[in-house]
Design an enzyme around this catalytic site. Structure first.
Site, PDB file in Angstrom:
ATOM      1  N   ASP A 265       0.823  -1.199   0.000  1.00 41.32           N
ATOM      2  CA  ASP A 265       0.000   0.000   0.000  1.00 41.32           C
ATOM      3  C   ASP A 265       0.863   1.258   0.000  1.00 41.32           C
ATOM      4  O   ASP A 265       1.965   1.285   0.554  1.00 41.32           O
ATOM      5  CB  ASP A 265      -0.886  -0.014   1.252  1.00 41.32           C
ATOM      6  CG  ASP A 265      -1.832   1.151   1.317  1.00 41.32           C
ATOM      7  OD1 ASP A 265      -2.724   1.233   0.460  1.00 41.32           O
ATOM      8  OD2 ASP A 265      -1.676   1.998   2.223  1.00 41.32           O
TER       9      ASP A 265
ATOM     10  N   GLU B 294       0.826  -0.511  -5.149  1.00 41.57           N
ATOM     11  CA  GLU B 294      -0.121   0.572  -5.358  1.00 41.57           C
ATOM     12  C   GLU B 294       0.714   1.848  -5.481  1.00 41.57           C
ATOM     13  O   GLU B 294       1.123   2.439  -4.492  1.00 41.57           O
ATOM     14  CB  GLU B 294      -1.100   0.706  -4.195  1.00 41.57           C
ATOM     15  CG  GLU B 294      -2.154   1.774  -4.457  1.00 41.57           C
ATOM     16  CD  GLU B 294      -2.641   2.466  -3.199  1.00 41.57           C
ATOM     17  OE1 GLU B 294      -3.678   3.141  -3.273  1.00 41.57           O
ATOM     18  OE2 GLU B 294      -1.985   2.373  -2.151  1.00 41.57           O
TER      19      GLU B 294
END
Length: 717
Positions: free
Chosen positions: A404, A457
């Site tokens: 993330d 991401e």
């Protein structure tokens, strides 16, 4: 053998920094000398671990301090204690030697210890003839560290730990305790001030929030049944096989009859068959590690090594993964090495100093989330995180890790105004320490766990995110294509009459579609915080919203790149997602909603069964434009292909006007079978189509394009 009285007083008051120098068993001229502190005891008889009595010690302090000679060499001891009409047995932790060794010290100091999760934290082991828990924690700037828990009345005088000065690690073996014991670390900072009690950074289990203690566990004994699944993925190139991911928040996919979280076992019974039926290849969970705050969705974790207690016992997640693998479904997890929360019991100022984070907030504070940024340039911190990625792959057999907020790691000025950040040594904005950490993490994962892949991401144009680290890239297997998501959703939100003016929102992404190994994400971030659901993002009235969504899904499954869809969007949930409630499963009783779900199922099955749609997702040879410039009609058409396979034409009509006949150039004359039509009756469309297929002649075919629909035509060999 009598120490200064001041040392004894400091010991009994919990102020002595090295109790191993005062307590335990020591060589003497004849035999040994023992000293032990047993609060509440009036008598203490020493015994060897085999039960042999070695003599009674004299009480030298009313607090329960005993000492005296023993006619035996130094060895681990147990004491038969008595007092106030009771008797009990106590094994003396200070008579046991260290568990960690010089090899551990060397590897830890180098930052190359890839088995830290076997050494740090709390481990149930056999040591020097006894069974107990070995505790180890890194706190290099601490003056004193003790383990406290329900086994010592949370008394920080009872089990002060041994300091390994070369590494800053503190350790102690506490005999006669086992799993399911609550504990924390009592850490006195360099100034001698006691910090808030700290949870174990390496804890394998934690209490259910709002409680915050770590919990001891037994070694895993799971007999896995997923050898065939893991061997398959170790033997394929994930870029050239179907990867279709169903993204799930475990706490809100569904709830039990009381509105509480499903256990992993209950979730397995419901979710795995559902995903198998829908044809997805993988489930991706939002973070499953322990976290204190439900609305963070797990992205502000305080227990990177512990599956959240919300979903039952820690082995439950392993059982879920094993069950998914046996059903042919891979499991990915979201992982957050970018930042951590400031909760007092967590990593923040862990030993009284900025240990895991930076001291300077211009480096160590994340303004978007009010969290602390890991100090990636510190070897021990990077090693802690690399080991965590390896841990999930090893202990729980996860098939992949989606990292993330990578962009926030790569840039020192991310979400910062001038003056709020510090440049690197070259005066630039790049965070080279984070770059080296990501490369090290990816290199370790791919080296240690064949078949496991990583996903970034990353929302910027940083080059080489999915290029191997040894070629100068970051080393990820895939990167989320945030541009695809943004541009195409923006296009679909426009009224069809205006789409001709925004044709590039579809075509532009295909100019860079092979610059990385892309995953096309329709993720949780797109259906929260006032953004609405995917259905309500679509333009038009109710019929057009459903038609647009079906056309969009079919276009996406025909677009180069792996697929990801957040839960609930497969049946076109109307309300935006909330972690506080289950999905609106009652909508499946509605034919338009169930029609979308049927389409997603058919798209997944088609995608998996047709190599032309997946085998060259990440390579330009798998794509060819057929119609790129028909702005007036908002029509797009391209060819998907793979070596030795029949090509598939993907044709999108993004207006509510049916176009028939419409000339589509095709590379081969002959029959092209209609293998998918998003406007079909079974998807609750109008049913307009091509009656099974079209015939191409002289390099083109006349095709019926249903309104707001995508059709796929496959060449008949």
């Amino acid at each position: 053998m009598t120490p200064p009285r001041g040392a004894i007083e400091a010991l009994l008051e919990g102020r002595h920094d090295d109790p191993f120098s005062l307590l335990g068993m020591f060589p003497a001229e004849e035999g040994s000398f023992a000293r032990v502190w047993i609060p509440g005891a009036e008598t203490a008889e020493a015994h060897a671990l085999d039960g042999a009595s070695l003599g009674t010690l004299a009480r030298v302090d009313d607090s329960g301090l005993f000492e005296g000679p023993i006619a035996a060499p130094p060895q681990p001891l147990r004491y038969k204690a008595g007092g106030h009409g009771a008797e009990w047995w106590v094994s003396d932790a200070y008579t046991f030697g260290p568990v960690l060794g010089p090899v551990d010290d060397m590897l830890m100091a180098q930052g190359n210890h890839f088995r830290l999760h076997d050494k740090m934290g709390a481990h149930l082991i056999a040591h020097q003839g006894a069974t107990g828990i070995h505790f180890a924690v890194w706190a290099p700037n601490a003056r004193r560290v003790a383990v406290v828990g329900d086994f010592n009345d949370w008394d920080d005088r009872r089990h002060i730990m041994r300091h390994r000065a070369d590494t800053g690690v503190w350790e102690i073996f506490v005999p006669d305790i086992a799993e399911h014991r609550r504990y924390k670390f009592a850490i006195h900072g360099p100034d001698g001030v006691l910090q808030p009690l700290k949870a174990d950074p390496f804890a394998f289990a934690s209490e259910l929030r709002p409680a915050t203690a770590s919990i001891t566990t037994a070694p895993p004994v799971r007999v896995w049944g997923d050898a065939d699944h893991r061997a398959h993925w170790a033997g394929v190139d994930p870029r050239r096989v179907p990867v279709s991911i169903y993204e799930v928040h475990a706490g809100s996919w569904d709830r039990d009859a009381n509105g509480w979280f499903l256990t992993w076992d209950a979730l397995a019974d419901r979710l795995i068959p559902y995903v198998v039926d829908l044809g997805f290849t993988h489930i991706e969970f939002l973070p499953v590690s322990e976290h204190p705050y439900d609305p963070s969705w797990g992205y502000q974790t305080t227990g990177l090594y512990a599956p959240s207690a919300r979903f039952g016992d820690t082995d439950g997640f392993a059982r879920f993964v094993d069950g998914a693998h046996r059903a042919g479904i891979g499991v990915l997890i979201d992982w957050v090495p970018a930042h951590f929360p400031y909760d007092a019991y967590g990593l923040a100022r862990f030993d009284g100093t900025a240990l895991y984070e930076h001291e300077d907030p211009r480096l160590g504070f994340h303004p978007d989330w009010n969290t602390a940024i890991y100090n990636f340039g510190r070897r021990e911190v990077a090693s802690f995180l690399v080991n965590n990625a390896l841990f999930w792959a090893e202990r729980f057999h996860v098939d992949g890790i989606r990292v993330d907020a990578v962009a926030s790691m790569l840039y020192r000025d991310y979400s910062r105004l001038p003056g709020e950040w510090l440049p690197n040594a070259d005066g630039g904005r790049e965070n080279w320490e984070a770059v080296e950490f990501l490369r090290a993490m990816n290199t370790a994962v791919y080296a240690e766990h064949p078949g496991v892949f990583t996903v970034a991401e990353e929302s910027t144009s940083w080059p080489g995110v999915s290029r191997p680290a040894h070629e100068g890239g970051l080393g990820f297997g895939f990167k989320w294509n945030m541009g695809f998501m943004h541009d195409t959703l923006q296009y679909m939100a426009r009224e069809p009459v205006h789409r001709r003016h925004h044709h590039d929102e579809i075509t532009f992404g295909l100019s860079y579609a092979w610059s990385e190994n892309f995953v096309l994400p329709l993720s949780h971030d797109e259906v929260v915080h006032g953004k609405g659901s995917l259905l309500t993002k679509m333009a038009g009235d109710d019929w057009q919203e459903f038609a647009n969504l079906r056309a969009y899904y079919a276009m996406m499954w025909g677009y180069p790149g792996k697929k990801l869809l957040f839960m609930g969007q497969e049946f076109a949930q109307r309300r935006e997602w909330s972690e506080e409630r289950a999905l609106d499963w009652d909508l499946r009783a509605s034919t338009p909603h169930e029609g979308v779900r049927t389409l997603v199922r058919d798209l997944n099955r088609l995608y998996a069964s047709k190599p032309a749609l997946h085998a060259r997702d990440c390579e330009p040879e798998g794509f060819e434009w057929l119609i790129v410039d028909d702005r007036a009609n908002s029509v797009f058409a391209w060819l998907r292909k793979a070596p030795g396979e029949a090509p598939i034409a993907v044709i999108c009509n993004m207006t509510p006007v049916a176009r028939a006949p419409y000339r589509v150039p095709l590379p081969r004359d002959g029959r092209w079978t209609e293998i998918l039509n998003s406007d079909a009756h079974e998807y609750r469309g109008s049913g307009l189509g091509n009656l099974g297929g079209v015939d191409a002649k002289d390099g083109a075919a006349w095709v019926t394009l249903p309104p707001l629909a995508t059709v796929m035509l496959e060449y008949e060999e």
